[in-house]
Motif scaffolding. Structure first.
Motif, PDB file in Angstrom:
ATOM      1  N   ARG A   2       0.863  -1.182   0.000  1.00 19.70           N
ATOM      2  CA  ARG A   2       0.000   0.000   0.000  1.00 19.70           C
ATOM      3  C   ARG A   2       0.898   1.230   0.000  1.00 19.70           C
ATOM      4  NH1 ARG A   2      -5.226  -0.619   0.307  1.00 19.70           N
ATOM      5  NH2 ARG A   2      -5.546   1.273   1.490  1.00 19.70           N
ATOM      6  N   ASP A   3       0.359   2.377  -0.363  1.00 18.33           N
ATOM      7  CA  ASP A   3       1.180   3.570  -0.494  1.00 18.33           C
ATOM      8  C   ASP A   3       1.522   4.230   0.844  1.00 18.33           C
ATOM      9  OD1 ASP A   3       1.388   3.459  -3.293  1.00 18.33           O
ATOM     10  OD2 ASP A   3      -0.499   4.511  -3.545  1.00 18.33           O
ATOM     11  N   ILE A   4       0.520   4.791   1.523  1.00 28.39           N
ATOM     12  CA  ILE A   4       0.790   5.641   2.681  1.00 28.39           C
ATOM     13  C   ILE A   4      -0.116   5.280   3.850  1.00 28.39           C
ATOM     14  CG2 ILE A   4       0.816   8.020   3.554  1.00 28.39           C
ATOM     15  CD1 ILE A   4       1.109   8.933   0.596  1.00 28.39           C
ATOM     16  N   LEU A   5       0.474   5.238   5.039  1.00 29.28           N
ATOM     17  CA  LEU A   5      -0.283   5.093   6.283  1.00 29.28           C
ATOM     18  C   LEU A   5      -0.032   6.330   7.128  1.00 29.28           C
ATOM     19  CD1 LEU A   5      -2.049   3.437   8.243  1.00 29.28           C
ATOM     20  CD2 LEU A   5       0.087   2.457   9.149  1.00 29.28           C
ATOM     21  N   ILE A   6      -1.117   6.979   7.536  1.00 29.56           N
ATOM     22  CA  ILE A   6      -1.025   8.105   8.463  1.00 29.56           C
ATOM     23  C   ILE A   6      -1.438   7.590   9.835  1.00 29.56           C
ATOM     24  CG2 ILE A   6      -1.865  10.404   9.084  1.00 29.56           C
ATOM     25  CD1 ILE A   6      -2.557  10.828   6.096  1.00 29.56           C
ATOM     26  N   ILE A   7      -0.527   7.723  10.789  1.00 34.35           N
ATOM     27  CA  ILE A   7      -0.768   7.301  12.164  1.00 34.35           C
ATOM     28  C   ILE A   7      -0.838   8.574  12.999  1.00 34.35           C
ATOM     29  CG2 ILE A   7       0.126   5.986  14.123  1.00 34.35           C
ATOM     30  CD1 ILE A   7       1.909   4.509  11.927  1.00 34.35           C
ATOM     31  N   TYR A   8      -1.883   8.713  13.793  1.00 31.15           N
ATOM     32  CA  TYR A   8      -2.000   9.934  14.581  1.00 31.15           C
ATOM     33  C   TYR A   8      -2.263   9.634  16.057  1.00 31.15           C
ATOM     34  CZ  TYR A   8      -7.021   9.180  14.627  1.00 31.15           C
ATOM     35  OH  TYR A   8      -8.265   8.637  14.824  1.00 31.15           O
ATOM     36  N   SER A   9      -1.876  10.592  16.868  1.00 34.22           N
ATOM     37  CA  SER A   9      -2.195  10.600  18.293  1.00 34.22           C
ATOM     38  C   SER A   9      -2.866  11.939  18.554  1.00 34.22           C
ATOM     39  CB  SER A   9      -0.921  10.466  19.127  1.00 34.22           C
ATOM     40  OG  SER A   9      -1.214  10.702  20.486  1.00 34.22           O
ATOM     41  N   SER A  10      -4.132  11.891  18.976  1.00 33.31           N
ATOM     42  CA  SER A  10      -4.909  13.108  19.148  1.00 33.31           C
ATOM     43  C   SER A  10      -5.571  13.112  20.517  1.00 33.31           C
ATOM     44  CB  SER A  10      -5.970  13.191  18.046  1.00 33.31           C
ATOM     45  OG  SER A  10      -6.605  14.435  18.026  1.00 33.31           O
ATOM     46  N   THR A  11      -5.383  14.173  21.251  1.00 36.87           N
ATOM     47  CA  THR A  11      -5.982  14.276  22.581  1.00 36.87           C
ATOM     48  C   THR A  11      -7.440  14.708  22.496  1.00 36.87           C
ATOM     49  OG1 THR A  11      -3.814  14.891  23.448  1.00 36.87           O
ATOM     50  CG2 THR A  11      -5.703  15.291  24.870  1.00 36.87           C
ATOM     51  N   ASP A  12      -7.717  15.747  21.729  1.00 36.89           N
ATOM     52  CA  ASP A  12      -9.069  16.299  21.655  1.00 36.89           C
ATOM     53  C   ASP A  12      -9.668  16.239  20.259  1.00 36.89           C
ATOM     54  OD1 ASP A  12      -9.202  17.184  24.424  1.00 36.89           O
ATOM     55  OD2 ASP A  12      -7.675  18.647  23.852  1.00 36.89           O
ATOM     56  N   GLY A  13      -8.999  15.592  19.320  1.00 28.25           N
ATOM     57  CA  GLY A  13      -9.556  15.398  17.992  1.00 28.25           C
ATOM     58  C   GLY A  13      -8.997  16.287  16.893  1.00 28.25           C
ATOM     59  N   HIS A  14      -8.229  17.315  17.241  1.00 33.48           N
ATOM     60  CA  HIS A  14      -7.749  18.231  16.199  1.00 33.48           C
ATOM     61  C   HIS A  14      -6.655  17.586  15.331  1.00 33.48           C
ATOM     62  CE1 HIS A  14      -7.901  22.097  14.323  1.00 33.48           C
ATOM     63  NE2 HIS A  14      -6.595  22.237  14.421  1.00 33.48           N
ATOM     64  N   THR A  15      -5.790  16.797  15.924  1.00 29.88           N
ATOM     65  CA  THR A  15      -4.755  16.119  15.134  1.00 29.88           C
ATOM     66  C   THR A  15      -5.393  15.079  14.218  1.00 29.88           C
ATOM     67  OG1 THR A  15      -3.161  16.516  16.889  1.00 29.88           O
ATOM     68  CG2 THR A  15      -2.569  14.847  15.258  1.00 29.88           C
ATOM     69  N   LYS A  16      -6.448  14.441  14.675  1.00 27.37           N
ATOM     70  CA  LYS A  16      -7.205  13.525  13.816  1.00 27.37           C
ATOM     71  C   LYS A  16      -7.793  14.293  12.639  1.00 27.37           C
ATOM     72  CE  LYS A  16     -11.114  10.348  13.763  1.00 27.37           C
ATOM     73  NZ  LYS A  16     -12.200   9.740  14.540  1.00 27.37           N
ATOM     74  N   LYS A  17      -8.354  15.465  12.897  1.00 27.19           N
ATOM     75  CA  LYS A  17      -8.926  16.298  11.834  1.00 27.19           C
ATOM     76  C   LYS A  17      -7.849  16.681  10.813  1.00 27.19           C
ATOM     77  CE  LYS A  17     -11.342  20.719  11.190  1.00 27.19           C
ATOM     78  NZ  LYS A  17     -11.918  21.905  11.882  1.00 27.19           N
ATOM     79  N   ILE A  18      -6.680  17.072  11.288  1.00 18.93           N
ATOM     80  CA  ILE A  18      -5.576  17.426  10.387  1.00 18.93           C
ATOM     81  C   ILE A  18      -5.128  16.198   9.590  1.00 18.93           C
ATOM     82  CG2 ILE A  18      -3.156  18.171  10.313  1.00 18.93           C
ATOM     83  CD1 ILE A  18      -3.851  20.076  12.676  1.00 18.93           C
ATOM     84  N   SER A  19      -5.038  15.053  10.239  1.00 22.16           N
ATOM     85  CA  SER A  19      -4.647  13.809   9.556  1.00 22.16           C
ATOM     86  C   SER A  19      -5.617  13.474   8.433  1.00 22.16           C
ATOM     87  CB  SER A  19      -4.583  12.653  10.556  1.00 22.16           C
ATOM     88  OG  SER A  19      -3.593  12.878  11.515  1.00 22.16           O
ATOM     89  N   ASN A  20      -6.901  13.602   8.701  1.00 28.85           N
ATOM     90  CA  ASN A  20      -7.902  13.321   7.668  1.00 28.85           C
ATOM     91  C   ASN A  20      -7.866  14.355   6.546  1.00 28.85           C
ATOM     92  OD1 ASN A  20      -9.070  10.852   8.515  1.00 28.85           O
ATOM     93  ND2 ASN A  20     -10.087  11.937  10.168  1.00 28.85           N
ATOM     94  N   TYR A  21      -7.544  15.590   6.870  1.00 30.25           N
ATOM     95  CA  TYR A  21      -7.391  16.608   5.837  1.00 30.25           C
ATOM     96  C   TYR A  21      -6.197  16.268   4.933  1.00 30.25           C
ATOM     97  CZ  TYR A  21      -6.877  21.046   3.457  1.00 30.25           C
ATOM     98  OH  TYR A  21      -6.772  22.011   2.484  1.00 30.25           O
ATOM     99  N   ILE A  22      -5.078  15.888   5.550  1.00 28.56           N
ATOM    100  CA  ILE A  22      -3.897  15.484   4.765  1.00 28.56           C
ATOM    101  C   ILE A  22      -4.253  14.307   3.863  1.00 28.56           C
ATOM    102  CG2 ILE A  22      -1.581  14.462   4.939  1.00 28.56           C
ATOM    103  CD1 ILE A  22      -1.254  16.216   7.530  1.00 28.56           C
ATOM    104  N   ARG A  23      -4.985  13.354   4.411  1.00 25.98           N
ATOM    105  CA  ARG A  23      -5.427  12.213   3.606  1.00 25.98           C
ATOM    106  C   ARG A  23      -6.248  12.683   2.410  1.00 25.98           C
ATOM    107  NH1 ARG A  23      -9.621   9.312   2.185  1.00 25.98           N
ATOM    108  NH2 ARG A  23      -9.314   7.106   1.733  1.00 25.98           N
ATOM    109  N   SER A  24      -7.139  13.656   2.623  1.00 23.94           N
ATOM    110  CA  SER A  24      -8.002  14.130   1.527  1.00 23.94           C
ATOM    111  C   SER A  24      -7.192  14.725   0.376  1.00 23.94           C
ATOM    112  CB  SER A  24      -9.029  15.148   2.046  1.00 23.94           C
ATOM    113  OG  SER A  24      -8.449  16.412   2.271  1.00 23.94           O
TER     114      SER A  24
END
Length: 177
Positions: A2-24
């Motif tokens: 597979r090409d890319i895996l984004i692994i995130y650690s998010s306390t309140d959800g903002h890093t998850k939001k950024i990770s999903n934006y990068i994915r988009s």
């Protein structure tokens, strides 16, 4: 593979939001999966060509899970494209908004001995209305000491989404070169 895996650690959800934006952005050119560090055992990280790790800062440090994950997989990281981004409120300040000048990124990379192919720091979000009582007042005190926003009735997002977009586009260039 597979090409890319984004692994995130998010306390309140903002890093998850950024990770999903990068994915988009990346998914327009590459096959991309996103997973929380809490669920990392569900995937085979060796089946990816590239890894991106994003982590938020809370009370002066990144998640111990992310630090241990990187330490435990350092040999794999030396063999493939890797990138790291940190999300923290300190990055809202000029002079602390680059990986080389952000104290949390510098400390993190020294602690893990990791040298990602690309690194970045994004200003995060102070979300007072959604914090627990204790967090709300501790973070407010920290913001007071660092000349940040202290109104506990509002959220304050500092993220420069153009910067996040450019980071993702640069990753595509890195991988395709």
């Amino acid at each position: 593979m597979r090409d890319i895996l984004i692994i995130y650690s998010s306390t309140d959800g903002h890093t998850k939001k950024i990770s999903n934006y990068i994915r988009s952005i990346l998914v327009k050119k590459k096959d991309v999966d996103v997973i929380s560090i809490d669920n990392i055992s569900e995937v085979d990280i060796t089946s990816y060509n590239s890894l991106i790790i994003g982590a938020s800062v809370r009370y002066g440090g990144h998640s111990k899970k992310i630090i241990n994950f990187i330490r435990n997989n350092s040999k794999l990281f030396d063999e493939q494209y890797t990138s790291f981004f940190s999300v923290n409120a300190t990055a809202r300040k000029t002079g602390k908004n680059t990986p080389e000048k952000n104290p949390y990124v510098v400390k993190f990379l020294e602690a893990t001995s990791w040298k990602p192919t690309r690194s970045q720091v994004f200003a995060g979000k102070i979300d007072y209305p959604n914090y627990r009582f204790y967090d709300k007042f501790i973070i407010r005190f920290i913001m007071f000491l660092t000349s940040g926003p202290t109104n506990i009735n509002t959220s304050h997002e500092f993220t420069n989404w153009d910067q996040v977009n450019n980071y993702a586009l640069n990753i595509i260039k890195d991988i395709e070169d």
